[in-house]
Scaffold this motif. Structure first.
Motif, PDB file in Angstrom:
ATOM      1  N   VAL A  41     -35.624 -19.398  29.975  1.00 39.05           N
ATOM      2  CA  VAL A  41     -36.012 -18.002  29.793  1.00 39.05           C
ATOM      3  C   VAL A  41     -37.132 -17.891  28.752  1.00 39.05           C
ATOM      4  N   ASP A  42     -37.645 -16.668  28.577  1.00 47.03           N
ATOM      5  CA  ASP A  42     -38.870 -16.470  27.808  1.00 47.03           C
ATOM      6  C   ASP A  42     -38.665 -16.282  26.308  1.00 47.03           C
ATOM      7  N   CYS A  83     -30.630 -11.739  34.038  1.00 44.07           N
ATOM      8  CA  CYS A  83     -31.454 -11.959  32.843  1.00 44.07           C
ATOM      9  C   CYS A  83     -32.292 -10.724  32.528  1.00 44.07           C
ATOM     10  N   GLU A  84     -32.890 -10.128  33.549  1.00 45.25           N
ATOM     11  CA  GLU A  84     -33.714  -8.937  33.339  1.00 45.25           C
ATOM     12  C   GLU A  84     -32.897  -7.793  32.762  1.00 45.25           C
ATOM     13  N   ARG A  87     -31.965 -13.996  38.117  1.00 45.77           N
ATOM     14  CA  ARG A  87     -33.149 -13.288  37.598  1.00 45.77           C
ATOM     15  C   ARG A  87     -32.799 -11.839  37.245  1.00 45.77           C
ATOM     16  N   ARG A  88     -32.026 -11.191  38.109  1.00 50.44           N
ATOM     17  CA  ARG A  88     -31.643  -9.798  37.844  1.00 50.44           C
ATOM     18  C   ARG A  88     -30.718  -9.701  36.634  1.00 50.44           C
ATOM     19  N   GLY A 113     -32.865  -8.083  29.151  1.00 47.20           N
ATOM     20  CA  GLY A 113     -34.162  -8.093  28.487  1.00 47.20           C
ATOM     21  C   GLY A 113     -34.854  -9.440  28.457  1.00 47.20           C
ATOM     22  N   TYR A 114     -34.435 -10.359  29.316  1.00 54.39           N
ATOM     23  CA  TYR A 114     -35.041 -11.691  29.383  1.00 54.39           C
ATOM     24  C   TYR A 114     -35.775 -11.851  30.713  1.00 54.39           C
ATOM     25  N   ARG A 115     -36.755 -12.729  30.725  1.00 57.64           N
ATOM     26  CA  ARG A 115     -37.444 -13.079  31.963  1.00 57.64           C
ATOM     27  C   ARG A 115     -37.249 -14.568  32.230  1.00 57.64           C
TER      28      ARG A 115
END
Length: 240
Positions: A138-139, A190-191, A187-188, A194-196
């Motif tokens: 993750v970012d 994590c989003e 992905r959903r 607040g993560y990408r």
């Protein structure tokens, strides 16, 4: 007494050319016919019926093929050859095969392919029970709160995800084991927090592991893998 019959989608899948889901799509598109009459959903097949796809009779079941493939990023897990990045053209296997389930175009890792429509149906029906394991980058740094909330369940696509195993491997890398198959689920999730996702790699499906398989390569499943896989699917009730 009526002759024994089988649903059209099960009959078509049983020839090994597609899954039942794909057969249903062919029925809806008017591509399948029984004894020269365009088929509709709910049709059944009895001994002696001639089933055709686009006017060509569907043949007998070929020898089964079961492959593990290490999908690179950029390859789409679709049989639609209008998509220039489709998995079938990329693999270029000499016999007709199709993927079991999906893996996002941007994601990498293990995906199974086969010509056995029955096992596709069994695995997809078991999707909310069998384990799939991923390594995700993750970012930004992972927190204890992130791990706790990911593992506890989050609202995705109008439902709450099942509890799952999440383990931190590095500052921004974690391992997650899912027993669900929601669209772009990781992905959903994590989003939502607040993560990408930067990279997502699937390393295991049930008892089948990616270990040692180079990116872009495939291998046949071993006899041991097939025995274990069939044992896990054995308890499922077949559709009529």
């Amino acid at each position: 007494m009526d002759a024994p019959s089988v649903s059209l989608n099960k009959f078509v899948a049983g020839t090994g050319i597609c899954s039942r889901r794909e057969a249903d799509r062919w029925i809806e598109a008017g591509r399948l016919a029984i004894n020269g009459t365009i088929a509709v959903k709910g049709n059944r097949v009895v001994a002696g019926d001639v089933v055709t796809l686009d006017g060509k009779e569907i043949g007998h079941r070929p020898a089964p093929i079961y492959l593990a493939f290490h999908k690179p990023a950029g390859v789409t897990s679709t049989t639609d050859q209008k998509d220039p990045d489709n998995i079938i053209d990329f693999i270029n296997y000499p016999q007709r095969i199709f993927p079991i389930g999906r893996l996002d175009k941007a994601s990498t890792g293990l995906i199974l392919l086969t010509n056995d429509g029955d096992i596709v149906n069994q695995i997809l029906r078991a999707e909310n029970d069998h384990e799939k394991e991923y390594i995700v980058t993750v970012d930004k740094p992972i927190t204890d709160s992130f791990l706790r909330r990911m593992s506890g369940g989050l609202p995705v696509l109008g439902q709450r995800t099942k509890q799952c195993t999440v383990e931190q491997l590095n500052v921004r890398i974690f391992r997650i084991v899912l027993t669900q198959g929601l669209n772009r689920q990781i992905r959903r999730m994590c989003e939502f927090l607040g993560y990408r996702v930067r990279t997502l790699k699937r390393i295991r499906i049930m008892n089948i592991e990616l270990t040692g398989l180079p990116v872009g390569h495939y291998r046949p499943l071993t006899e041991s893998e097939m025995e274990q896989l069939n044992a896990r699917l054995e308890g499922m009730e077949p559709e009529q």
